[in-house]
Scaffold this active site. Structure first.
Site, short mmCIF file in Angstrom:
data_model
loop_
_atom_site.label_atom_id
_atom_site.label_comp_id
_atom_site.label_asym_id
_atom_site.label_seq_id
_atom_site.Cartn_x
_atom_site.Cartn_y
_atom_site.Cartn_z
N HIS A 33 -47.04 37.02 16.99
CA HIS A 33 -48.35 36.68 16.55
C HIS A 33 -49.22 35.86 17.47
O HIS A 33 -50.13 36.05 17.75
CB HIS A 33 -47.85 35.87 15.31
CG HIS A 33 -48.01 36.41 14.08
ND1 HIS A 33 -48.79 37.56 13.39
CD2 HIS A 33 -47.12 36.26 12.97
CE1 HIS A 33 -48.39 37.81 12.41
NE2 HIS A 33 -47.30 37.20 12.01
N HIS A 44 -40.74 37.50 15.80
CA HIS A 44 -42.01 38.11 15.15
C HIS A 44 -43.16 36.96 15.10
O HIS A 44 -44.34 37.25 15.21
CB HIS A 44 -41.69 37.95 13.71
CG HIS A 44 -42.84 38.35 12.55
ND1 HIS A 44 -43.06 39.66 12.06
CD2 HIS A 44 -43.61 37.50 12.06
CE1 HIS A 44 -44.30 39.46 11.32
NE2 HIS A 44 -44.60 38.10 11.30
N GLU A 45 -42.68 35.55 15.04
CA GLU A 45 -43.87 34.62 15.27
C GLU A 45 -44.30 34.43 16.57
O GLU A 45 -45.70 34.14 16.76
CB GLU A 45 -43.33 33.30 14.82
CG GLU A 45 -42.74 33.35 13.43
CD GLU A 45 -43.73 33.64 12.18
OE1 GLU A 45 -44.91 33.64 12.43
OE2 GLU A 45 -43.38 33.95 11.03
N GLU A 97 -49.37 41.99 10.52
CA GLU A 97 -47.71 42.09 10.15
C GLU A 97 -47.38 42.96 10.90
O GLU A 97 -46.15 42.85 11.52
CB GLU A 97 -47.75 41.75 8.66
CG GLU A 97 -48.23 40.43 8.13
CD GLU A 97 -47.64 39.25 8.62
OE1 GLU A 97 -46.18 39.14 9.01
OE2 GLU A 97 -48.34 38.34 9.24
#
Length: 295
Positions: free
Chosen positions: A149, A145-146, A223
């Site tokens: 980003h 997930h990071e 997100e």
């Protein structure tokens, strides 16, 4: 004291860079004898608006490391750190970005964050609590997930949005402040009075709240994209499982230990989920889980 010092240093840097930029551009006073010079006013607001956003972006890695007391893994000291480094390297290669710095911050709250102005020179960090309590598949999904980003350029995109928002908040607040001051000072000569500064301050708060809703909306959409990236880089099942574990931790109301400025780049929105949905930087975890399940 550290956070106050970082805040002051950031603002000093903004003032110095903005002042130099305004001088180089030759931007003069925006309050003239016959009223506001809207061109100069817009240039003034744009310089301060974007400089503030980008100075914060360029200092984001340093501020994040100091604010969270993140320890960068230079040389893995144990099996967990070795696995974490290998996992991030695998995810970064799969996402097509440079290997980021990897760190661990000493918090029992389950969280992680990514920051940095360059997708090939970023920082991803995970809390000690998340690393200890989550399964390796769940930790991998969180790091994916990071990495999502970073690969999506979310830090730069949000800074651009913040710069635009800052510019128009300052611009319209000063126009409104000048209008109020002109009404109060009818026939009292040129320039502005104390009413301009008071009214501008009030309008900046009002417009700033409205602008925060816009920025928060972009943050929430970001997100969902990072969750989708996490599901693609790791697996949908692991990403859903990680979000479900985050929900359990959130419901247990573990104490938050990450600075507010970093929460927007974390996987867990922390206490911000208690705010109204319009102002939240993260969507509710139930909505994020549902979006993945339906994808």
């Amino acid at each position: 004291m550290l956070r106050i010092g970082l805040f002051l240093l950031t603002n000093i840097a903004v003032l110095i860079v903005a002042s130099i930029t305004l001088n180089l551009l030759g931007v003069g006073r925006f309050v003239e004898a016959n009223g506001l010079n809207l061109g100069n006013l817009l240039a003034f607001c744009a310089v301060f608006g974007f400089v503030g956003a980008f100075v914060s972006l360029f200092l984001s890695k340093t501020m994040a490391k100091m604010g969270t007391r993140t320890q960068i893994i230079e040389q893995p000291r144990n099996a967990d750190e070795q696995w974490l480094m290998q996992t991030v390297a695998e995810l970064a290669e799969k996402a097509g970005i440079g290997m980021p710095q990897v760190g661990i911050f000493p918090s029992q709250e389950a969280n992680a964050f990514a920051t940095g102005w360059n997708r090939n020179d970023a920082l991803v960090a995970v809390s000690l609590g998340l690393l200890q309590r989550f399964s390796r598949d769940e930790v991998k999904a969180v790091m994916a997930h990071e990495i999502g980003h970073v690969a999506n350029g979310d830090m730069v995109t949000l800074s651009l949005i913040q710069g635009v928002v800052n510019t128009f908040v300052m611009f319209f607040a000063r126009i409104a402040g000048y209008a109020v001051d002109s009404f109060l000072r009818r026939g009292e000569g040129e320039g502005v009075g104390i009413g301009f500064y008071i009214a501008t301050f009030v309008f900046e708060i009002i417009f700033g709240i409205a602008a925060s809703i816009v920025v928060a909306w972009f943050s929430r959409m970001r997100e969902y994209r990072a969750d989708a990236a996490g599901a693609s880089l790791a697996s949908k099942e692991s990403m859903i499982s990680a979000l479900q574990r985050l929900k359990l931790d959130h419901e247990a109301q573990l104490q938050t230990q990450m600075p507010d400025s970093i929460y927007a780049f974390g996987i867990n929105g922390g206490f911000k989920q208690h705010l109204t949905s319009l102002m939240a930087s993260h969507p509710p975890l139930d909505d994020r889980i549902r979006a993945l399940q339906n994808s």
